[in-house]
Motif scaffolding. Structure first.
Motif, short mmCIF file in Angstrom:
data_model
loop_
_atom_site.label_atom_id
_atom_site.label_comp_id
_atom_site.label_asym_id
_atom_site.label_seq_id
_atom_site.Cartn_x
_atom_site.Cartn_y
_atom_site.Cartn_z
N SER A 37 0.79 -1.15 -0.03
CA SER A 37 -0.05 -0.03 -0.09
C SER A 37 0.88 1.42 -0.05
CB SER A 37 -1.06 -0.04 1.30
OG SER A 37 -1.98 -0.88 0.94
N LEU A 64 -1.30 -0.82 -8.97
CA LEU A 64 -1.96 -0.78 -7.62
C LEU A 64 -3.39 0.07 -7.80
CD1 LEU A 64 0.98 -1.06 -6.81
CD2 LEU A 64 0.40 0.40 -4.81
N HIS A 65 -4.31 0.15 -7.06
CA HIS A 65 -5.53 0.62 -7.27
C HIS A 65 -6.15 1.30 -5.91
CE1 HIS A 65 -5.86 -1.38 -10.92
NE2 HIS A 65 -5.64 -2.63 -10.26
N PRO A 66 -6.78 2.31 -6.13
CA PRO A 66 -7.46 3.31 -4.81
C PRO A 66 -8.05 2.02 -4.26
CG PRO A 66 -7.63 4.41 -6.98
CD PRO A 66 -7.10 3.19 -7.34
N ARG A 75 -5.36 5.68 -0.16
CA ARG A 75 -4.42 4.61 -0.19
C ARG A 75 -4.46 3.85 -1.52
NH1 ARG A 75 -4.88 -0.49 1.65
NH2 ARG A 75 -6.92 -0.20 2.58
N TRP A 76 -3.53 3.62 -2.23
CA TRP A 76 -3.55 2.77 -3.44
C TRP A 76 -2.98 1.36 -2.70
CZ3 TRP A 76 -4.22 4.40 -8.69
CH2 TRP A 76 -4.42 5.96 -8.80
N SER A 77 -3.43 0.38 -3.28
CA SER A 77 -2.93 -0.88 -2.95
C SER A 77 -2.98 -1.94 -3.92
CB SER A 77 -3.80 -1.63 -1.77
OG SER A 77 -3.65 -0.84 -0.55
#
Length: 611
Positions: A37, A64-66, A75-77
């Motif tokens: 993240s 990664l995605h919001p 937070r992008w994870s």
């Protein structure tokens, strides 16, 4: 009063935050699903985030995605399955005006070299307890004489023509040229045990003891019995008693280990003639001959020693017999002390940088892999930390030590920053911004896991005490406060809490003062309060690290952990300052900027989160 307004670096203004607390699970295994993240400000203009790595030797970009919004941040994870034991990675951020690359050493507009990436070690869990520890280092002969009946006597033995000298506790150490490290002051393990109330009031949670094995010199690095606590310190029974007393208080115990050499009086070597004609030095046919490095075939042949000190013959760590005696066998002494009734919690390895490295013998990495494997079999949470004065990258690959004594990244640079002279005494222009960049580059080499498990010492038995070198006790206050507010394991050298002085070795090993009328009470109260603040704050113990514009005389950084955010601002200036620090880019911060008043050579910790 001078006023300063700090300008955070771009990564802080964009609200970027990643550290090992943003990797789940905390200790993944190769092939296991791992979530990475990254926090970013909503207004940072970031349209896409990728995790850049090279797990199979070729560059890979994992999207990664919001995943979550919190205040001004998102937070992008991403969830991935690394199959390697050591993953170097950074984040690639796309914006309308171009691409940025974010690694542990900061933000760049072009692809950086991988040395500045984040590092994740996959495999067995690392010991967790050091992250919450406050360590206290003791030189046993100089702390307290708890049992005068076990004291070394005048002339009890001789070493190279010099006799042992029994000195009254509290007298100043004799110069090496006069006493040859054979002056003894009676400090012992019963003395340490009876002073645990003092250490508990200070807030100490773990002890690190310099060598306690039987030896001929007061420092005991020239041990003559690797399997027995020196009777002059109380013997094995005293160690078992001390360990039990510590563990009953919830405190830990770390011992000093010397694998590089023995003393020349050790029965394996026996140059001092303590054991007749046996031993590797007088007898080429000795079964212990291969335990050392000789440069000739005959008796009393030249041999290799540590830095040319002939009382410290180097061990051949390629020898199966040496390895068995220390760690490879279940009967090895290091495994013995990890078990009850001692149950010590870890080891500090002397001159760890040199072990397994001697001319044609270069078994450094395999050696540490073997040491780690053997000791982890005995105690899964044993903390293994090494002495290292320079770049420790080779020791911290995830298959060796857990951390190092951070001389390279804390002790020397912090002392240089405060005293404005380097460790050799030359004038230095190191400023706060350069100091932070040094921290980031140094720890990027090994990752947060090793940073958090490395010990942060201001003073040790091997360097003059900072307060004596600089002549200003405020330098010690500030350096100690930094150790207690940075990632890592803070370590207090005995006596620093009450203002004990000490120049170069052996003066830096003076006896502890137990006459409380002679204590620096201001110093003791200040350090006790800083220890309390660290112990009460998960963010100071386990949080991330965000530089907020350190420059010139002023350090400013945040330690965020969830909704708790601690702002640390420190000044080495000789005048009071008012410093304005923008903190709005830090995830979890509930304020946009903070104005902090700093006294000369002062440090403040400010809560800027919601906790």
């Amino acid at each position: 009063m001078r006023r300063l307004i700090l300008k955070p670096p771009l990564e802080a203004r964009l609200g970027l935050l990643h550290d090992d607390t943003l990797v789940e699970p905390a200790h993944p295994q190769p092939g296991e699903a791992v979530t990475f993240s990254l926090w970013v400000r909503k207004d940072a203009g970031v349209t896409a985030v990728q995790l850049r790595c090279a797990p199979d030797g070729e560059e890979a970009l994992w999207p990664l995605h919001p995943a979550e919004e919190r205040g001004d941040h998102v937070r992008w994870s991403g969830r991935f399955h690394p199959h390697v034991r050591r993953l170097r990675y950074r984040f690639r951020l796309e914006r309308p005006d171009g691409v940025l690359h974010y690694g542990m050493a900061g933000l760049t507009a072009i692809d950086p070299v991988d040395n500045f990436d984040f590092t994740l070690h996959l495999g067995p869990p690392l010991p967790d307890w050091p992250l919450d520890a406050v360590l206290y280092q003791i030189f046993p002969d100089r702390f307290d004489d708890g049992d005068p009946t076990n004291n070394v006597k005048d002339g009890e033995w001789h070493l190279r023509g010099k006799p042992t000298v029994a000195r009254p506790f509290g007298a100043l150490p004799l110069p090496w040229s006069e006493a040859g490290n054979l002056d003894f002051y009676g400090g012992d393990l019963p003395g340490i045990e009876r002073r645990l109330d003092h250490l508990e009031r200070l807030g100490v949670t773990a002890l690190f003891l310099n060598p306690i094995w039987s030896a001929l010199s007061n420092h005991r690095y020239d041990y003559i019995d690797h399997g027995q606590v020196d009777p002059h310190l109380g013997g094995d029974a005293a160690l078992a008693s001390l360990a039990a007393a510590l563990h009953a208080r919830g405190m830990r115990l770390v011992l000093d280990v010397i694998l590089n050499h023995t003393g020349s009086g050790h029965p394996w070597f026996n140059r001092e003639g303590l054991y007749g004609a046996s031993g590797a030095y007088p007898d080429p046919a000795s079964p212990y001959r291969s335990f050392y490095f000789f440069d000739g075939p005959g008796p009393r042949a030249p041999y290799r020693s540590w830095l040319g000190f002939d009382t410290l013959p180097r061990l051949n760590l390629g020898s199966p017999g040496v390895r068995a005696a220390f760690f490879a066998s279940p009967e090895g002494c290091l495994r013995k002390y990890l078990r009850p009734p001692f149950a010590v919690d870890g080891y500090r390895f002397d001159v760890a940088n040199m072990l397994g490295r001697d001319g044609a013998l270069q078994e450094h990495r395999p050696l540490w892999n073997a040491v780690r494997g053997s000791l982890r079999e005995e105690r899964a949470d044993a903390w293994l930390v090494g002495e290292h004065f320079f770049d420790p990258d080779k020791l911290l690959k995830g298959d060796g030590l857990d951390g190092v004594m951070a001389y390279h990244a804390f002790t020397f640079p912090v002392r240089t920053f405060l005293h404005r002279r380097d460790r050799r005494g030359a004038p230095s222009a190191l400023d706060a911004g350069e100091l932070v960049r040094l921290w980031q580059r140094a720890w990027a080499r090994v990752g947060f896991g090793a940073w958090r498990r490395s010990s942060l010492h201001v003073n040790t038995h091997d360097v003059p005490r900072l307060q004596s070198v600089s002549g200003d006790p405020r330098h010690l206050d500030l350096a100690s406060a930094l150790a207690l507010t940075l990632p890592g394991v803070p370590c207090i050298y005995y006596g620093d809490e009450i203002g004990l002085e000490g120049g170069a070795d052996p003066d830096n090993r003076r006896c502890m003062i137990w006459d409380e009328a002679a204590w620096d009470r201001r110093r003791l109260d200040h350090l006790t309060e800083m220890v309390r603040r660290r112990r009460d704050s998960p963010a100071l113990r386990r949080g991330g690290f965000v530089d907020l514009g350190s420059s010139g005389d002023v350090l400013a950084f945040a330690r965020p952990l969830g909704d708790e955010v601690k702002l640390v601002v420190a000044s080495r200036a000789d005048e009071p300052l008012v410093v304005q620090v923008p903190v709005g880019g830090v995830p979890g911060a509930r304020r946009k900027r903070v104005e902090v008043e700093l006294p000369p050579l002062g440090l403040r910790v400010v809560d800027v989160g919601s906790a």
